[in-house]
Design a protein around this motif. Structure first.
Motif, PDB file in Angstrom:
ATOM      1  N   ASP A 126      -5.789   3.058  -4.841  1.00  0.00           N
ATOM      2  CA  ASP A 126      -6.865   4.044  -4.751  1.00  0.00           C
ATOM      3  C   ASP A 126      -7.670   3.884  -3.474  1.00  0.00           C
ATOM      4  OD1 ASP A 126      -6.237   5.140  -7.290  1.00  0.00           O
ATOM      5  OD2 ASP A 126      -7.296   3.467  -8.255  1.00  0.00           O
ATOM      6  N   ASN A 127      -7.136   3.076  -2.560  1.00  0.00           N
ATOM      7  CA  ASN A 127      -7.797   2.822  -1.272  1.00  0.00           C
ATOM      8  C   ASN A 127      -9.172   2.156  -1.445  1.00  0.00           C
ATOM      9  OD1 ASN A 127      -7.273   2.890   1.494  1.00  0.00           O
ATOM     10  ND2 ASN A 127      -8.644   4.642   1.794  1.00  0.00           N
ATOM     11  N   ILE A 128      -9.241   1.224  -2.403  1.00  0.00           N
ATOM     12  CA  ILE A 128     -10.480   0.481  -2.670  1.00  0.00           C
ATOM     13  C   ILE A 128     -10.212  -1.013  -2.465  1.00  0.00           C
ATOM     14  CG2 ILE A 128     -12.202  -0.146  -4.415  1.00  0.00           C
ATOM     15  CD1 ILE A 128     -11.660   2.531  -5.772  1.00  0.00           C
ATOM     16  N   VAL A 129     -11.075  -1.636  -1.718  1.00  0.00           N
ATOM     17  CA  VAL A 129     -10.996  -3.092  -1.534  1.00  0.00           C
ATOM     18  C   VAL A 129     -11.889  -3.746  -2.575  1.00  0.00           C
ATOM     19  CG1 VAL A 129     -11.498  -5.038  -0.009  1.00  0.00           C
ATOM     20  CG2 VAL A 129     -10.487  -2.937   0.930  1.00  0.00           C
ATOM     21  N   ASN A 130     -11.261  -4.438  -3.515  1.00  0.00           N
ATOM     22  CA  ASN A 130     -12.004  -5.118  -4.577  1.00  0.00           C
ATOM     23  C   ASN A 130     -12.102  -6.608  -4.250  1.00  0.00           C
ATOM     24  OD1 ASN A 130     -12.756  -3.251  -6.774  1.00  0.00           O
ATOM     25  ND2 ASN A 130     -10.564  -2.802  -6.784  1.00  0.00           N
ATOM     26  N   ILE A 131     -13.298  -7.071  -4.014  1.00  0.00           N
ATOM     27  CA  ILE A 131     -13.513  -8.492  -3.715  1.00  0.00           C
ATOM     28  C   ILE A 131     -14.165  -9.151  -4.928  1.00  0.00           C
ATOM     29  CG2 ILE A 131     -14.536 -10.184  -2.156  1.00  0.00           C
ATOM     30  CD1 ILE A 131     -12.546  -8.362  -0.782  1.00  0.00           C
ATOM     31  N   ASN A 132     -13.438 -10.068  -5.560  1.00  0.00           N
ATOM     32  CA  ASN A 132     -13.977 -10.775  -6.708  1.00  0.00           C
ATOM     33  C   ASN A 132     -13.849 -12.284  -6.484  1.00  0.00           C
ATOM     34  OD1 ASN A 132     -11.254 -11.413  -7.250  1.00  0.00           O
ATOM     35  ND2 ASN A 132     -11.017  -9.544  -8.458  1.00  0.00           N
TER      36      ASN A 132
END
Length: 421
Positions: free
Chosen positions: A212-218
């Motif tokens: 979805d073209n989202i950078v998820n930083i966890n």
């Protein structure tokens, strides 16, 4: 431009951390509101805002601003600033910022004293070292020293959230950061705001966006990035001695948890010799006669540590640390020798009494050596009262038994000998 420069505060209100000197009615805010600008020295670890605050002060002053980094500058750079002092645009004076001033030698530091005294130069200097050890005394006496401390975790997270907003605006993809991720970055940074921003930037741009073209930083992303936490530990710096001091004071204060914490920090620095030396001196200075066998156990532990080396050395070192922290405390031996040495420096001390002088040589008796000496083993309880101290200090008291079981027994024994002699 690095993220750390993009987010650099433009006003004192944007600075995170340093709440002891920055904030409403705090000293640096009052200086900024005042027409008077004193000479100042900022000291503290890297990445805590020293340069940022200096530049904010410079922009708000009406003085011409010059900046020198002492690590790559010379006396000629200072002379250039001095040569510009008479220029018409410098009539309000010059604000000279010297970064890492500890790298300048005495002559280089002295070169600006005259201009500080006549007000033509206002100095702001920063250093990662204790200025009382590294800055020329005459310069130090003309300046106000401000200590910048490691940035608190919550303040680092606050700064990271500001940085995240900048990243979101500049990125072509959506970026989402969890609170756990920001907290982990703050922990890794160990109080260094610049380090935290560098980690944030690297993670943001090295993490691939999802479908979805989202950078998820966890938190998991941070852990997988294999960042190693680097403690603020310099074997030649002020912080090193602060940790050693905290280590001994925690043991002296009978706090095994704090003692083990500081031992762990020293172990991270891998300075085995200093740890062993400090443990050995603590055994006599702080535990002493309250538990006389402590030094024997500690000597065995430190010998084992020296033979084992790291990482196994950490185990006997921990054993010795916990033993000392949980032992009864007495500094009577330390006080006794300190009192005796101080007396030698300040009092007139006569010769050794003649009856206890060496008499094991031919002719000693002819000059009176040992004639009146009483051999204690010939008397009841192996004790006989006689004078051992020189006449001028015969009533001096150095050792005073303290309130612990072992020394109270010593006190009773000495009283018994005195009463039965």
């Amino acid at each position: 431009m690095p993220l750390a420069d993009k987010i650099r505060p433009k006003s004192i209100d944007e600075v995170v951390g340093q709440n002891h000197i920055i904030g409403k009615n705090k000293v640096l805010n009052r200086i900024l509101e005042s027409p008077f600008l004193p000479n100042m020295i900022f000291f503290g670890p890297p990445g805590v805002g020293k340069t940022t605050v200096a530049e904010i002060i410079a922009k708000q002053s009406n003085k011409t601003f010059y900046k020198i980094n002492a690590t790559n500058s010379s006396l000629e750079d200072i002379k250039k600033v001095v040569a510009d002092l008479e220029m018409i645009n410098n009539v309000q004076g010059v604000l000279l910022y010297i970064d890492e001033i500890q790298s300048f030698n005495k002559k280089q530091q002295q070169s600006i004293l005259e201009f500080m005294e006549n007000g033509k130069i206002t100095l702001i200097a920063s250093t990662t070292e204790n200025p009382y050890h590294y800055v020329y005394k005459a310069l130090l006496s003309r300046s106000t020293v401000f200590e910048f401390k490691l940035v608190d975790k919550k303040d680092i997270i606050k700064g990271l959230k500001r940085a995240v907003e900048i990243l979101k605006k500049e990125s072509y993809v959506e970026m989402l950061f969890t609170e756990d991720a920001l907290e982990d970055i703050a922990i890794i940074s160990d109080g260094d705001m610049r380090k935290a921003l560098n980690v944030l930037e690297l993670v943001a741009y090295s993490t691939k966006p999802n479908k979805d073209n989202i950078v998820n930083i966890n938190a998991e992303i941070i852990k997988k990035s294999t960042f190693t936490k680097i403690l603020n530990f310099d074997k030649k710096g002020d912080n090193y001695y602060d940790i050693l001091s905290a280590f001994q004071k925690s043991i002296r204060g009978s706090d095994p948890q704090a003692a083990i914490h500081y031992l762990a920090r020293l172990i991270k620095g891998e300075d085995l010799i200093s740890i062993c030396r400090r443990l050995l001196v603590i055994a006599s200075e702080d535990i002493g006669l309250a538990y006389p066998n402590a030094i024997s156990v500690v000597k065995s532990c430190t010998d084992s540590a020296m033979q084992l080396g790291f990482p196994e050395a950490r185990i006997p070192l921990a054993q010795a640390t916990i033993l000392l922290a949980t032992s009864p405390k007495s500094n009577s031996a330390y006080l006794a020798i300190s009192n005796a040495l101080e007396e030698l420096d300040n009092e007139f001390v006569m010769d050794v009494p003649i009856h206890i002088k060496d008499a094991h040589y031919s002719g000693a008796k002819k000059i009176g050596r040992g004639l009146e000496y009483l051999y204690p083993h010939n008397y009841k309880n192996h004790y006989v009262k006689q004078q051992y101290l020189p006449e001028s200090i015969k009533d001096s008291i150095y050792y005073v038994p303290q309130e612990n079981k072992t020394e109270q027994n010593i006190k009773k024994y000495l009283e018994y000998l005195d009463d039965n002699s």
